[in-house]
Design a protein around this motif. Structure first.
Motif, PDB file in Angstrom:
ATOM      1  N   ASP A 180       0.786  -1.189   0.074  1.00 22.85           N
ATOM      2  CA  ASP A 180       0.084  -0.180   0.239  1.00 22.85           C
ATOM      3  C   ASP A 180       0.802   1.218   0.112  1.00 22.85           C
ATOM      4  O   ASP A 180       0.682   2.157   0.877  1.00 22.85           O
ATOM      5  CB  ASP A 180      -0.986   0.010   1.202  1.00 22.85           C
ATOM      6  CG  ASP A 180      -1.968  -1.081   1.179  1.00 22.85           C
ATOM      7  OD1 ASP A 180      -2.419  -1.505   0.027  1.00 22.85           O
ATOM      8  OD2 ASP A 180      -2.337  -1.612   2.250  1.00 22.85           O
TER       9      ASP A 180
ATOM     10  N   THR B  46      -4.463   4.258   1.102  1.00 19.47           N
ATOM     11  CA  THR B  46      -5.431   3.468   1.498  1.00 19.47           C
ATOM     12  C   THR B  46      -5.789   2.769   0.162  1.00 19.47           C
ATOM     13  O   THR B  46      -6.477   3.356  -0.838  1.00 19.47           O
ATOM     14  CB  THR B  46      -6.660   4.216   1.877  1.00 19.47           C
ATOM     15  OG1 THR B  46      -6.211   4.901   3.254  1.00 19.47           O
ATOM     16  CG2 THR B  46      -7.665   3.028   2.563  1.00 19.47           C
TER      17      THR B  46
ATOM     18  N   GLN C  24     -11.030   3.032   5.277  1.00 22.12           N
ATOM     19  CA  GLN C  24     -10.934   1.831   4.673  1.00 22.12           C
ATOM     20  C   GLN C  24     -12.205   1.989   3.663  1.00 22.12           C
ATOM     21  O   GLN C  24     -13.268   2.089   4.208  1.00 22.12           O
ATOM     22  CB  GLN C  24     -11.025   0.710   5.580  1.00 22.12           C
ATOM     23  CG  GLN C  24      -9.469   0.672   6.257  1.00 22.12           C
ATOM     24  CD  GLN C  24      -8.551   0.223   5.524  1.00 22.12           C
ATOM     25  OE1 GLN C  24      -8.570  -0.381   4.384  1.00 22.12           O
ATOM     26  NE2 GLN C  24      -7.275   1.058   5.397  1.00 22.12           N
TER      27      GLN C  24
ATOM     28  N   MET D 120      -9.186   9.197   4.696  1.00 24.72           N
ATOM     29  CA  MET D 120      -8.557   8.113   4.178  1.00 24.72           C
ATOM     30  C   MET D 120      -9.410   6.737   4.888  1.00 24.72           C
ATOM     31  O   MET D 120      -8.526   5.921   5.155  1.00 24.72           O
ATOM     32  CB  MET D 120      -7.281   7.924   4.048  1.00 24.72           C
ATOM     33  CG  MET D 120      -6.534   9.091   3.342  1.00 24.72           C
ATOM     34  SD  MET D 120      -4.839   9.242   3.309  1.00 24.72           S
ATOM     35  CE  MET D 120      -4.304   7.324   3.059  1.00 24.72           C
TER      36      MET D 120
ATOM     37  N   THR E 211       2.372   6.138   1.711  1.00 21.80           N
ATOM     38  CA  THR E 211       1.221   5.201   1.894  1.00 21.80           C
ATOM     39  C   THR E 211       0.022   5.522   1.348  1.00 21.80           C
ATOM     40  O   THR E 211      -0.167   6.867   1.316  1.00 21.80           O
ATOM     41  CB  THR E 211       1.188   4.552   3.257  1.00 21.80           C
ATOM     42  OG1 THR E 211       0.861   5.630   4.173  1.00 21.80           O
ATOM     43  CG2 THR E 211       2.437   4.012   3.880  1.00 21.80           C
TER      44      THR E 211
END
Length: 184
Positions: free
Chosen positions: A78, A96, A150, A148, A94
């Motif tokens: 990720d 999501t 999930q 951000m 990084t």
């Protein structure tokens, strides 16, 4: 009454998806070959390009991610790397991931949108699209509100979410035709 309303909404959604699919096909069929995205390269060297993580140097792009100026996206880690000409990492961050991952391979940026509403209903900006998996557009974006979360695993989405500052950097770096390399 609720059943007929939901059926009506489902019918409208299906019709809208059919129209978008048709327009996408029509646009890709009429585009010159020089603008057509390459098919994902699923050769063993690309598919097996995941390298062991180097905890000491996160700026190093994964081995086997190619050469030259490019965006590298690791679906396992990720993480994204913006690699400048000469192989120097300009930025890494990084993300999501979406619920639909693009297969490992080589792509190019095919379209961009400055600001739209994401498939999850969230206003997003700096959308950089590079792949399509089973009718789901795959691309990088940043939520205008900076969130951000999930994604809902019950929904098929292709938005790979970045922080707003990372989205700004991606927008400047990943113009139409820019190479995108997806590794595992």
């Amino acid at each position: 009454m609720a059943r007929s309303s939901s059926g009506f909404v489902a019918g409208l959604t299906a019709a809208a998806l059919a129209v978008v699919g048709f327009l996408t096909y029509q646009a890709s069929a009429s585009a010159p070959d020089s603008l057509a995205p390459p098919k994902a390269d699923k050769t063993p060297s690309t598919a097996a390009s995941h390298s062991p993580k180097d905890k000491k140097d996160l700026t190093a792009a994964p081995a086997q991610s190619g050469t030259g100026e490019r965006v590298v996206y690791s679906v396992d880690d990720d993480r994204v790397w913006l690699i400048a000409e000469g192989g120097k990492t300009q930025r890494t961050f990084t993300v999501t991931p979406s619920t639909v991952d693009p297969p490992a391979g080589k792509y190019v940026v095919t379209s961009r949108s400055a600001a739209i509403t994401g498939s999850d209903g969230v206003p997003i900006e700096h959308v950089v699209r590079f792949a399509n998996v089973d009718g789901i557009a795959i691309g990088f974006s940043a939520a205008v509100d900076g969130s951000m979360p999930q994604p809902d695993p019950a929904k098929k989405t292709g938005g790979i979410r970045e922080k707003r500052a990372d989205g700004d950097a991606m927008w400047e770096f990943a113009t139409i035709g820019k190479k995108i390399v997806v590794v595992e």
